[in-house]
Design a protein around this motif. Structure first.
Motif, PDB file in Angstrom:
ATOM      1  N   UNK A 142       0.904  -1.090   0.152  1.00  0.00           N
ATOM      2  CA  UNK A 142       0.168   0.235  -0.120  1.00  0.00           C
ATOM      3  C   UNK A 142       0.857   1.333  -0.068  1.00  0.00           C
ATOM      4  N   UNK A 143       0.334   2.284  -0.267  1.00  0.00           N
ATOM      5  CA  UNK A 143       1.146   3.741  -0.218  1.00  0.00           C
ATOM      6  C   UNK A 143       1.467   3.814   0.980  1.00  0.00           C
ATOM      7  N   UNK A 192       9.805  -5.582   6.988  1.00  0.00           N
ATOM      8  CA  UNK A 192      10.006  -5.876   5.376  1.00  0.00           C
ATOM      9  C   UNK A 192      10.225  -4.824   4.607  1.00  0.00           C
ATOM     10  N   UNK A 193      10.725  -5.394   3.716  1.00  0.00           N
ATOM     11  CA  UNK A 193      11.269  -4.212   2.485  1.00  0.00           C
ATOM     12  C   UNK A 193      10.711  -4.754   1.005  1.00  0.00           C
ATOM     13  N   UNK A 194      10.256  -3.928   0.380  1.00  0.00           N
ATOM     14  CA  UNK A 194       9.918  -4.150  -1.011  1.00  0.00           C
ATOM     15  C   UNK A 194      10.667  -3.033  -1.907  1.00  0.00           C
ATOM     16  N   UNK A 198      11.699   1.998  -3.381  1.00  0.00           N
ATOM     17  CA  UNK A 198      12.046   1.168  -2.100  1.00  0.00           C
ATOM     18  C   UNK A 198      11.086   1.460  -0.931  1.00  0.00           C
ATOM     19  N   UNK A 199      10.362   0.460  -0.478  1.00  0.00           N
ATOM     20  CA  UNK A 199       9.516   0.654   0.694  1.00  0.00           C
ATOM     21  C   UNK A 199       9.769  -0.172   1.857  1.00  0.00           C
ATOM     22  N   UNK A 200       9.865   0.279   2.963  1.00  0.00           N
ATOM     23  CA  UNK A 200      10.009  -0.244   4.182  1.00  0.00           C
ATOM     24  C   UNK A 200       8.820  -0.242   5.235  1.00  0.00           C
ATOM     25  N   UNK A 250       6.127   2.889   6.576  1.00  0.00           N
ATOM     26  CA  UNK A 250       5.016   2.663   7.103  1.00  0.00           C
ATOM     27  C   UNK A 250       5.275   1.668   8.271  1.00  0.00           C
ATOM     28  N   UNK A 251       4.875   2.461   9.443  1.00  0.00           N
ATOM     29  CA  UNK A 251       5.040   1.511  10.665  1.00  0.00           C
ATOM     30  C   UNK A 251       3.857   0.618  11.110  1.00  0.00           C
TER      31      UNK A 251
END
Length: 729
Positions: A304-305, A443-445, A461-463, A506-507
């Motif tokens: 998700x965003x 997690x990372x994407x 990169x998302x965390x 995102x927490x």
């Protein structure tokens, strides 16, 4: 060498010693000196009339070496040998012994011990030397500039005498404003690989005092029966079976209702009585999720965003660039909860003196925390609380909790007695692994786009994970614009030049209690960054080392130092020339101001068994105070990082931790890594951290070596590796 002291004990011993020279800071924070401990309560240097020099260590010793490092700095500047210096731990006083990087807070952590004390201790040592030299010059009627202190002797102008002969006169002198520091060309101890740790002999012969060794007259041992699920509360208990245990004294519910305190004459009786205790729990607010549910929450967040745009990039534009690239590489990573599992389980001892002072004997990593908590619990002013800092058998972050958890438990258990007997709180290893604090699950994407020539055109990169700082007293210091930097460190501040990069965060809801773990966020960010750099290099048809160097070519000092260790590690490991049947993986990372590159060389196959043949490390941590200590810390960091990545995780079933001790939370075995070789970059830059920087590159270097077996097709993206089918011989 004295390993333990309290404020009052320090003053008493100083008074008994006769004339003493103290160099430290006064209540206004200015450098000062005094012949009286009562007048100078905060020395960094103490020299008695015999000429014995003591370094007063403001950082606690859990094996990482500050007692030797800070003593080395003092010895070098004063002009004595390591055999002529001892050390004592400073009393708890955050206004005067504060960590300069933490503000008005006394504590050890973040690999800051040497880095924040380097100039402070150099100046204190130089001040002591200058005052002794001036006292000698006055006695001999010579120019002070012709004198020096060498191996504990004031020498020059045809004269020589032990420095102890001038302690009394020096203590009456005015402190020089700008004492001359020794030129690095004069150093004999700093940077000398032959310099050995001061605390090793006592640890080897068994005379060193750890917190677990405290045995006060007439003390009781207390253990806490804790909730099996974090957040449970005691409703009632039955101790009738416990009363049959020899040595059992009593049981009482803690005022917080977080557990039942079981008091006994000794540790074994406390363990047995606790096992016999029957407790009813209110689990209405307790953790109830499973590890799979926690993982699912994190994965949902990654798709998700993100809540926070960390680097303020145009995320939509970056995603569009990646989507339109000639080649798109995508990988999703997951990192489980991990326990700290220090070899010495948590413990501390509390007593009340005849004067009404409360004394805590503890391997206190952050003494300001329990000091402040005890003022509230006991209703006493700060000067009536004393902390006797002991040696600690490891920590890796566990002894530095925002809520001073185990010290508060001990205080509450003590408050519920008549305070006539000291109380020693002991945790078992099962207590800590099942009910302690953990590295957050994260997690990372990552999606990377390459053009036809293999150049990166976009990196999305998302965390997602659990914030360590939010909801704690450290939030104002560590969280800015809603972002807990410890979750994204190593990405947001990476020295790599990566075009078109966006970073989102995102927490997610915390699982049990989370805490910094050796190298904090770098434990997972380094893994993702360095395994992705390998994947992208392979997709671009480039050597992983050359590819990294191409992204460290903008000419900044940051990049030059990172490139320097990368090239050194590759050279020393014979990169690209591994023996037949062996593969290599490389990783490089900056953390805590230091740069470490590691090459892992393996043999075997994941199915039949992987053998870690050798790890070659290169480290740039500025001026190497104690090369022997640095090598030991890098080796320990490598073992810690690789060992946990190989086979460790903390899992929950209905909110309860499933692991309990080393049989199911297995530490690294000495046979797991055949050889480690460490190379230190010579430097004139001020020292930076070393307790943690060896950990981040270790696991990705191993992962890259494993991926090299299949040309990158089988990169382990979810840890531990054993869960991904990797068997280690």
């Amino acid at each position: 060498m004295s390993l333990t002291t309290s404020r009052r004990g320090f003053l008493t011993s100083a008074a008994a010693a006769g004339t003493v020279l103290f160099i430290g800071v006064n209540a206004r924070g200015a450098l000062a000196a005094s012949p009286s401990a009562e007048a100078m309560l905060t020395p960094f240097v103490k020299i008695d009339e015999t000429g014995k020099v003591f370094a007063i260590i403001k950082h606690f010793e859990m094996g990482q070496g500050p007692s030797t490092g800070l003593s080395t700095i003092i010895a070098e500047e004063v002009g004595v040998t390591m055999a002529q210096i001892g050390f004592e731990f400073a009393p708890s006083d955050p206004q005067l012994y504060n960590n300069l990087f933490f503000g008005p807070f006394q504590g050890t952590g973040g690999s800051t011990a040497i880095a924040n004390s380097w100039q402070q201790y150099r100046t204190a040592g130089a001040t002591a030397r200058q005052m002794l030299v001036e006292a000698a010059a006055e006695a001999w009627a010579v120019d002070a500039g012709t004198l020096d202190i060498v191996d504990g002797q004031v020498t020059g102008a045809g004269q020589s005498a032990p420095l102890g002969a001038f302690v009394a006169a020096a203590a009456r002198r005015t402190v020089p404003e700008n004492p001359p520091l020794r030129d690095p060309a004069q150093w004999k101890i700093i940077g000398n690989p032959a310099t050995r740790r001061l605390d090793s002999p006592d640890k080897v012969n068994g005379t060193a005092m750890f917190a677990m060794d405290v045995q006060l007259p007439n003390q009781m041992v207390v253990m806490i029966k804790r909730t099996p699920q974090r957040g449970g509360l005691v409703t009632s208990f039955d101790d009738s079976a416990a009363q049959e245990i020899k040595g059992f004294l009593m049981a009482q519910t803690l005022p917080t209702r977080h557990g039942v305190a079981v008091y006994a004459e000794n540790t074994w009786a406390a363990i047995q009585a606790r096992e016999a205790l029957e407790v009813d729990w209110d689990m209405s607010a307790a953790e109830s999720r499973s590890s799979q549910e926690i993982r699912d929450e994190i994965m949902t967040a990654l798709n998700t965003e993100p809540t926070y745009n960390v680097n303020k990039a145009d995320r939509a534009a970056v995603k569009a660039t990646v989507d339109g690239a000639d080649t798109v590489l995508e990988k999703t990573f997951y990192f489980p909860l991990l326990a700290h599992a220090p070899m010495e389980p948590l413990n501390c001892t509390i007593e009340q003196t005849a004067e009404g002072d409360i004394v805590l004997h503890d391997g206190a990593q952050m003494p300001t925390g329990p000091h402040m908590a005890y003022q509230q619990i006991f209703g006493l002013p700060a000067e009536k609380i004393r902390i006797n800092t002991m040696l600690a058998g490891g920590s890796f972050g566990r002894r530095a909790t925002p809520d001073a958890d185990y010290q508060v438990e001990a205080a509450l258990a003590f408050v519920m007695t008549d305070r006539a007997r000291p109380v020693k709180l002991v945790w078992t290893r099962e207590d800590d692994i099942r009910g302690g604090y953990y590295r957050p699950a994260t997690g990372h994407k990552v999606r990377v786009g390459l053009d036809q020539s293999g150049k990166i055109v976009g990196w999305d990169h998302q965390v997602a994970g659990q914030s360590i700082a939010k909801g704690t007293p450290f939030e104002p210091m560590m969280v800015h614009d809603g972002i807990d930097h410890s979750t994204v460190e190593g990405i947001a501040d990476s020295p790599y030049s990566i075009p078109g990069m966006s970073l989102g965060l995102t927490d997610t809801q915390k699982a049990t209690s989370v805490l910094w773990w050796r190298s904090v966020g770098h434990t997972h960010t380094a893994y993702v960054m360095e395994t992705m750099m390998d994947l992208v290099a392979r997709a671009a048809g480039q050597d992983p080392v050359a590819f990294r160097l191409a992204h460290l070519a903008d000419g900044t000092e940051d990049q030059a130092r990172k490139a320097g260790v990368l090239k050194l590690a590759a050279e020393k490991a014979n990169w690209g020339r591994a023996p037949a049947g062996h593969t290599q993986g490389i990783a490089v990372h900056k953390s805590f101001g230091s740069y470490v590159a590691e090459v892992v060389e393996i043999s075997g196959t994941p199915e039949d068994g992987i053998v870690i043949e050798k790890v070659t490390a290169a480290v740039d941590c500025g001026i190497a105070i104690n090369p022997d200590v640095i090598k030991a810390q890098v080796e320990g960091g490598i073992g810690y990082g690789i060992g946990h990545a190989m086979r460790d995780q903390i899992t929950l079933d209905g909110g309860a931790v499933e692991q309990s001790n080393f049989p199911d939370y297995e530490p690294l075995r000495i046979s797991d890594i055949k050889e480690i070789e460490t190379h230190i970059v010579a430097s004139t830059i001020a020292p930076t951290g070393i307790g943690e920087p060896g950990t981040p590159p270790s696991a990705p270097a191993l992962a890259n070596a494993l991926a090299a077996l299949s040309d990158g097709a089988d990169l382990v993206a979810e840890l531990p590796m054993a869960e991904a089918g990797v068997y280690f011989a």
